[in-house]
Design a protein around this motif. Structure first.
Motif, mmCIF file in Angstrom:
data_model
loop_
_atom_site.group_PDB
_atom_site.id
_atom_site.type_symbol
_atom_site.label_atom_id
_atom_site.label_comp_id
_atom_site.label_asym_id
_atom_site.label_seq_id
_atom_site.Cartn_x
_atom_site.Cartn_y
_atom_site.Cartn_z
ATOM 1 N N THR A 9 0.817 -1.225 0.000
ATOM 2 C CA THR A 9 0.000 0.000 0.000
ATOM 3 C C THR A 9 0.843 1.263 0.000
ATOM 4 O O THR A 9 0.605 2.187 -0.788
ATOM 5 C CB THR A 9 -0.888 0.014 1.271
ATOM 6 N N ILE A 10 1.843 1.300 0.885
ATOM 7 C CA ILE A 10 2.594 2.538 1.093
ATOM 8 C C ILE A 10 3.381 2.970 -0.145
ATOM 9 O O ILE A 10 3.726 4.146 -0.289
ATOM 10 C CB ILE A 10 3.500 2.419 2.334
ATOM 11 N N LEU A 11 3.656 2.030 -1.068
ATOM 12 C CA LEU A 11 4.432 2.389 -2.266
ATOM 13 C C LEU A 11 3.573 2.478 -3.528
ATOM 14 O O LEU A 11 4.091 2.688 -4.623
ATOM 15 C CB LEU A 11 5.569 1.379 -2.472
ATOM 16 N N ARG A 12 2.266 2.355 -3.350
ATOM 17 C CA ARG A 12 1.408 2.360 -4.545
ATOM 18 C C ARG A 12 1.263 3.749 -5.159
ATOM 19 O O ARG A 12 0.750 3.883 -6.271
ATOM 20 C CB ARG A 12 0.028 1.736 -4.239
ATOM 21 N N THR A 13 1.729 4.781 -4.446
ATOM 22 C CA THR A 13 1.754 6.116 -5.061
ATOM 23 C C THR A 13 2.687 6.119 -6.275
ATOM 24 O O THR A 13 2.524 6.931 -7.175
ATOM 25 C CB THR A 13 2.263 7.175 -4.063
ATOM 26 N N TYR A 14 3.655 5.178 -6.285
ATOM 27 C CA TYR A 14 4.596 5.114 -7.420
ATOM 28 C C TYR A 14 4.048 4.297 -8.580
ATOM 29 O O TYR A 14 4.627 4.277 -9.654
ATOM 30 C CB TYR A 14 5.929 4.501 -6.975
ATOM 31 N N THR A 15 2.958 3.556 -8.347
ATOM 32 C CA THR A 15 2.447 2.661 -9.389
ATOM 33 C C THR A 15 1.031 3.051 -9.805
ATOM 34 O O THR A 15 0.291 2.229 -10.333
ATOM 35 C CB THR A 15 2.442 1.192 -8.896
ATOM 36 N N GLY A 16 0.651 4.283 -9.537
ATOM 37 C CA GLY A 16 -0.695 4.728 -9.893
ATOM 38 C C GLY A 16 -1.770 3.930 -9.171
ATOM 39 O O GLY A 16 -2.868 3.735 -9.697
ATOM 40 N N VAL A 21 2.836 -4.841 -10.501
ATOM 41 C CA VAL A 21 3.312 -4.341 -11.793
ATOM 42 C C VAL A 21 4.226 -5.416 -12.387
ATOM 43 O O VAL A 21 4.578 -6.371 -11.710
ATOM 44 C CB VAL A 21 4.073 -2.996 -11.646
ATOM 45 N N GLU A 22 4.586 -5.238 -13.661
ATOM 46 C CA GLU A 22 5.448 -6.226 -14.292
ATOM 47 C C GLU A 22 6.726 -5.575 -14.748
ATOM 48 O O GLU A 22 6.763 -4.393 -15.100
ATOM 49 C CB GLU A 22 4.730 -6.863 -15.489
ATOM 50 N N GLY A 23 7.797 -6.353 -14.711
ATOM 51 C CA GLY A 23 9.072 -5.840 -15.172
ATOM 52 C C GLY A 23 9.919 -6.969 -15.692
ATOM 53 O O GLY A 23 9.470 -8.121 -15.773
ATOM 54 N N SER A 24 11.176 -6.635 -16.056
ATOM 55 C CA SER A 24 12.067 -7.667 -16.574
ATOM 56 C C SER A 24 13.488 -7.380 -16.123
ATOM 57 O O SER A 24 13.813 -6.282 -15.673
ATOM 58 C CB SER A 24 11.995 -7.712 -18.103
ATOM 59 N N GLY A 25 14.322 -8.402 -16.255
ATOM 60 C CA GLY A 25 15.718 -8.280 -15.855
ATOM 61 C C GLY A 25 16.248 -9.656 -15.491
ATOM 62 O O GLY A 25 15.464 -10.588 -15.291
ATOM 63 N N ALA A 26 17.577 -9.772 -15.422
ATOM 64 C CA ALA A 26 18.188 -11.064 -15.089
ATOM 65 C C ALA A 26 18.502 -11.165 -13.604
ATOM 66 O O ALA A 26 18.689 -12.255 -13.073
ATOM 67 C CB ALA A 26 19.461 -11.267 -15.914
ATOM 68 N N THR A 27 18.584 -10.000 -12.938
ATOM 69 C CA THR A 27 18.820 -9.993 -11.488
ATOM 70 C C THR A 27 17.806 -9.041 -10.855
ATOM 71 O O THR A 27 17.186 -8.232 -11.558
ATOM 72 C CB THR A 27 20.233 -9.468 -11.131
ATOM 73 N N LEU A 28 17.688 -9.116 -9.545
ATOM 74 C CA LEU A 28 16.782 -8.202 -8.846
ATOM 75 C C LEU A 28 17.181 -6.746 -9.122
ATOM 76 O O LEU A 28 16.329 -5.885 -9.344
ATOM 77 C CB LEU A 28 16.817 -8.501 -7.342
ATOM 78 N N ASP A 29 18.475 -6.489 -9.131
ATOM 79 C CA ASP A 29 18.982 -5.144 -9.399
ATOM 80 C C ASP A 29 18.496 -4.641 -10.769
ATOM 81 O O ASP A 29 17.974 -3.526 -10.888
ATOM 82 C CB ASP A 29 20.519 -5.189 -9.344
ATOM 83 N N GLU A 30 18.633 -5.490 -11.784
ATOM 84 C CA GLU A 30 18.176 -5.106 -13.134
ATOM 85 C C GLU A 30 16.665 -4.908 -13.168
ATOM 86 O O GLU A 30 16.159 -3.982 -13.797
ATOM 87 C CB GLU A 30 18.561 -6.190 -14.161
ATOM 88 N N ALA A 37 12.131 2.820 -14.534
ATOM 89 C CA ALA A 37 11.911 3.563 -15.777
ATOM 90 C C ALA A 37 10.426 3.906 -15.926
ATOM 91 O O ALA A 37 10.072 5.005 -16.359
ATOM 92 C CB ALA A 37 12.401 2.742 -16.968
ATOM 93 N N ALA A 38 9.555 2.970 -15.544
ATOM 94 C CA ALA A 38 8.112 3.209 -15.663
ATOM 95 C C ALA A 38 7.533 3.855 -14.404
ATOM 96 O O ALA A 38 6.498 4.520 -14.463
ATOM 97 C CB ALA A 38 7.397 1.890 -15.956
#
Lengths: 92, 135
Positions: A9-16, A21-30, A37-38
């Motif tokens: 809940t507390i971070l949903r201001t960043y996700t509208g 949400v969905e993302g991609s990458g080979a590591t958690l950092d990526e 970016a989004a």
């Protein structure tokens, strides 16, 4: 396929307001860079310099990433990453 | 204002007394959006300390998922202070990450009187609120 990231809940201001949400990458950092970016500013709430912040727990599927490889933990399509605020405190 | 049943109020204070001098902690879940605490969930203090508490990270994930599946949320998050007053410390404020929760603080510093107080903690700002106990 992508990696699902569940947002507290507390971070949903960043996700509208989105719970996941969905993302991609080979590591958690990526993955966190990709999400930032989004959803600008989200990464900074989770990462302090090179490390995960003490105030959040990040899980890869059922495991706390602190017991895996932290930010270097490998991730892949179909995984679920869950972010939860740590519940902690005390008189100290 | 926090409205809580006598039975839940007693569960929290009993837990705090039982774990004294270590800090006790837990959650009371309720239907999402209801602001009504219903389901008592005592948590392990993974820090097992008289001055710090932390929910075990795996137990946290399990309980938060369970609440999500039941359309519940953490209505109350409680912990005890065992040598100081029932007021949020700087550590409590910096960790407070559940904007909808009533943060209940119990103090067991006095052997007979248990202090029981409730707060909202939002963006680092602490607001005390009245507690109404339903008989």
């Amino acid at each position: 396929m992508a990696i699902e990231v569940r947002i507290p809940t507390i971070l949903r201001t960043y996700t509208g307001g989105a719970k996941a949400v969905e993302g991609s990458g080979a590591t958690l950092d990526e993955l966190l860079n990709n999400l930032d970016a989004a959803h600008g500013g989200l990464r900074d709430r989770l990462v302090d310099g090179e490390k995960l912040r003490r105030f959040v727990n990040v899980y890869l599927n059922d495991e706390d990433v602190r017991f895996l490889g932290g930010l270097e933990t490998p991730v892949k399509d179909g995984d679920t990453v869950t972010v939860l605020p740590a519940v902690a405190g005390g008189a100290r | 204002m926090l409205t809580i049943s006598r039975a839940l109020y007693e569960k929290i204070t009993e837990h705090a007394r039982r774990d004294h001098p270590d800090e006790a902690c837990g959650v009371i879940a309720g239907p999402a959006g209801s602001d009504s605490p219903v389901r008592y969930i005592p948590m392990l203090n993974a820090a097992r300390s008289p001055t710090f508490y932390e929910f075990d990270s795996h137990e946290l994930l399990r309980v938060w998922r369970e609440m999500d599946d039941n359309d519940e949320e953490a209505v109350v998050i409680y912990h005890s202070h065992t040598a100081t007053e029932a007021y949020p410390s700087r550590t409590d404020i910096s960790y407070a990450g559940e904007p909808q929760a009533h943060y209940v603080l119990v103090s067991t510093r006095d052997e007979t009187e248990t202090e029981f107080r409730s707060y909202r903690i939002l963006d680092g700002v602490v607001t005390e609120e009245p507690v109404a106990i339903k008989e």
